[in-house]
Design a protein around this motif. Structure first.
Motif, PDB file in Angstrom:
ATOM      1  N   LYS A 150       0.852  -1.204   0.000  1.00 63.80           N
ATOM      2  CA  LYS A 150       0.000   0.000   0.000  1.00 63.80           C
ATOM      3  C   LYS A 150       0.885   1.251   0.000  1.00 63.80           C
ATOM      4  O   LYS A 150       0.610   2.213  -0.737  1.00 63.80           O
ATOM      5  N   LEU A 151       1.951   1.248   0.803  1.00 64.21           N
ATOM      6  CA  LEU A 151       2.862   2.403   0.830  1.00 64.21           C
ATOM      7  C   LEU A 151       3.452   2.659  -0.551  1.00 64.21           C
ATOM      8  O   LEU A 151       3.559   3.797  -0.999  1.00 64.21           O
ATOM      9  N   ALA A 152       3.846   1.584  -1.228  1.00 64.88           N
ATOM     10  CA  ALA A 152       4.481   1.738  -2.545  1.00 64.88           C
ATOM     11  C   ALA A 152       3.508   2.383  -3.536  1.00 64.88           C
ATOM     12  O   ALA A 152       3.882   3.289  -4.291  1.00 64.88           O
ATOM     13  N   VAL A 153       2.264   1.932  -3.509  1.00 65.76           N
ATOM     14  CA  VAL A 153       1.262   2.493  -4.423  1.00 65.76           C
ATOM     15  C   VAL A 153       0.995   3.963  -4.077  1.00 65.76           C
ATOM     16  O   VAL A 153       0.962   4.832  -4.959  1.00 65.76           O
ATOM     17  N   CYS A 154       0.845   4.249  -2.788  1.00 64.56           N
ATOM     18  CA  CYS A 154       0.519   5.624  -2.373  1.00 64.56           C
ATOM     19  C   CYS A 154       1.677   6.575  -2.642  1.00 64.56           C
ATOM     20  O   CYS A 154       1.457   7.737  -2.996  1.00 64.56           O
ATOM     21  N   ALA A 155       2.892   6.097  -2.473  1.00 67.17           N
ATOM     22  CA  ALA A 155       4.049   6.981  -2.698  1.00 67.17           C
ATOM     23  C   ALA A 155       4.149   7.367  -4.171  1.00 67.17           C
ATOM     24  O   ALA A 155       4.653   8.440  -4.511  1.00 67.17           O
ATOM     25  N   GLU A 156       3.656   6.495  -5.035  1.00 64.16           N
ATOM     26  CA  GLU A 156       3.697   6.794  -6.474  1.00 64.16           C
ATOM     27  C   GLU A 156       2.605   7.772  -6.881  1.00 64.16           C
ATOM     28  O   GLU A 156       2.666   8.367  -7.964  1.00 64.16           O
ATOM     29  N   ASP A 157       1.573   7.881  -6.055  1.00 61.98           N
ATOM     30  CA  ASP A 157       0.380   8.640  -6.437  1.00 61.98           C
ATOM     31  C   ASP A 157      -0.224   9.252  -5.170  1.00 61.98           C
ATOM     32  O   ASP A 157      -1.320   8.886  -4.759  1.00 61.98           O
ATOM     33  N   GLU A 158       0.536  10.205  -4.563  1.00 67.43           N
ATOM     34  CA  GLU A 158       0.201  10.681  -3.216  1.00 67.43           C
ATOM     35  C   GLU A 158      -1.228  11.166  -3.079  1.00 67.43           C
ATOM     36  O   GLU A 158      -1.896  10.922  -2.099  1.00 67.43           O
ATOM     37  N   ARG A 159      -1.705  11.916  -4.090  1.00 73.40           N
ATOM     38  CA  ARG A 159      -3.033  12.531  -3.966  1.00 73.40           C
ATOM     39  C   ARG A 159      -4.050  11.937  -4.920  1.00 73.40           C
ATOM     40  O   ARG A 159      -5.018  12.584  -5.315  1.00 73.40           O
ATOM     41  N   GLU A 160      -3.805  10.730  -5.357  1.00 76.84           N
ATOM     42  CA  GLU A 160      -4.736  10.009  -6.231  1.00 76.84           C
ATOM     43  C   GLU A 160      -5.026  10.779  -7.508  1.00 76.84           C
ATOM     44  O   GLU A 160      -6.167  10.883  -7.953  1.00 76.84           O
ATOM     45  N   THR A 161      -3.976  11.335  -8.097  1.00 77.44           N
ATOM     46  CA  THR A 161      -4.166  12.075  -9.338  1.00 77.44           C
ATOM     47  C   THR A 161      -3.533  11.330 -10.511  1.00 77.44           C
ATOM     48  O   THR A 161      -3.818  11.616 -11.669  1.00 77.44           O
TER      49      THR A 161
END
Ligand SMILES: NC(=O)c1ccc[n+]([C@@H]2O[C@H](COP(=O)([O-])OP(=O)(O)OC[C@H]3O[C@@H](n4cnc5c(N)ncnc54)[C@H](O)[C@@H]3O)[C@@H](O)[C@H]2O)c1
Ligand SMILES: [Zn+2]
Length: 368
Positions: free
Chosen positions: A233-244
């Motif tokens: 989950k961290l890896a995915v979120c770090a790639e796309d911090e604000r879901e853009t």
């Protein structure tokens, strides 16, 4: 089990006492996973002032005293109804009474409801104070506590008022999971299966090997399960911090049909169960398109059965369809869905409503 395909790398540093610390690129959250972490909150996070704790009427009495000295404790009512503007307002009143200033910190001690509500309070109190998430449900440990999304509901819909406010720390103490009801616990297991099916097949293999121990809530197995899901989950979120950037959309595997089942059944379908049924429908679509091997489709069915997660659609397409249409992910009239692929990470693809109707109908018919 680190994924060599991603460009960003995660540090997994096992400490002497068995806990694991995860960090990812520039993402502002550190995650600690292990047993007996709550009593070591101040030590692990380096807190220098007592925190203000937001919990609920179950998690406050069960766990708040483990956290040591505190500035205040606010227990929300339990359940989704507590994710409201009224709760937010009551938390602000308590923060003011406790004299919490810009140094905070606020600790969210509970499941996703507490995490989302306390997170929004921390995001907005004095324009934002430090937040520490101490998730106590499996769903919150593998999913909602990580990624920075906070929100409350309005009568008009879920999560309509919110902010991105990533926690400085997420402390996932797997011992908390022992007291969860079986039904609540399996909602988190379904999200764990999602990471295996959608992100890393090596984790799917691991889940198959460890399914029974996870169900028995073996603490070492839960420690590995939560650490691996947190890493992904961290890896995915770090790639796309604000879901853009569209990357976080991958985490919606199983959610198009899952959300529709929840809403169409008046929430008789629980979230994780709905996601499991949704993953079966998405996998059926992948099977038809030659993206997923028959063998992998059967493995998913078997794993969900072993984990005792309901995963067969039990409603007619006509009942579900209006709620699928409300899903925000549409491209020129066709739903965009996350589809799993054998040997690969899942992908966001356009699916026709006819294809989806047939896949749902086959799933409802119990056809494998
Ligand atoms: N922010 C995000 O990215 C994100 C992601 C997924 C879900 N969510 C949100 O999370 C919420 C669901 O979270 P949840 O499933 O954790 O539900 P929850 O917070 O309602 O917890 C479920 C129940 O378990 C109880 N409980 C919590 N910990 C316990 C423990 N250790 N032992 C015994 N009982 C315990 C709670 O009191 C509650 O009654 C939803 O509101 C959803 O929208 C947010
Ligand atoms: Zn989910």
């Amino acid at each position: 089990m680190a994924d060599a395909r991603g460009q960003v790398t995660t540090t997994i540093a096992p400490e002497a006492d068995g806990r694991v610390i995860l960090r990812q690129g520039t993402f502002p959250t550190s995650v600690a996973v292990g047993e007996g972490l709550l009593p070591r909150l101040a030590l692990i996070t380096g807190l220098d002032s007592p925190p203000f704790i937001v919990a609920d009427e179950i998690t406050g009495p069960l766990f708040a005293d483990f956290l040591g000295r505190r500035r205040g404790l606010f227990n929300l009512p339990r359940g989704e109804g507590a994710k409201s503007l009224d709760s937010l307002s009551a938390i602000y009143t308590s923060l003011a009474a406790a004299g919490v200033d810009r140094s905070g910190p606020v600790v969210a001690l509970g499941g996703g409801v507490v995490g989302d509500t306390a997170g929004l309070a921390a995001a907005t109190w004095m324009r934002g104070v430090p937040l520490i998430q101490c998730p106590t449900t499996l769903l919150a440990q593998v999913d909602s506590a990580i990624g920075g999304k906070t929100a409350v509901n309005l009568p008009e819909g879920k999560n309509l008022v919110g902010a991105f406010h990533p926690a400085q720390w997420v402390l996932s103490d797997v011992e908390c999971l022992r007291s969860q009801s079986d039904e609540d616990f399996r909602q988190g297991l379904a999200e764990a299966v999602k990471y295996g099916l959608g992100e890393e097949w090596s984790f799917f293999d691991w889940l198959e090997e460890n399914a029974r121990s996870a169900l028995r809530r073996s603490l070492p197995v839960l420690g590995t399960l939560v650490a691996e899901c947190s890493r992904m989950k961290l890896a995915v979120c770090a790639e796309d911090e604000r879901e853009t950037g569209g990357v976080r959309a991958r985490l919606n595997l199983g959610h198009t049909v899952g959300h529709a089942l929840e809403a169409a059944s008046g929430y008789r379908w629980r979230h994780g169960d709905g996601v499991a049924a949704g993953m079966m429908v998405a996998s059926r679509l992948s099977l038809r398109r030659g993206l997923l091997r028959e063998e992998d489709f059967s493995r998913l069915d078997r794993l969900l059965t072993t984990l005792r997660i309901p995963h067969r659609v039990d409603m007619a397409w006509e009942e579900i369809a209006p709620f699928v249409a409300r899903d925000k992910k549409f491209r020129s009239g066709a739903p965009l869905m996350v589809l799993p692929r054998s040997d690969e990470r899942c992908a966001l693809l356009s699916v026709s409503l006819d294809e989806l109707r047939e896949a749902c109908a086959e799933s409802a018919g119990g056809k494998l």
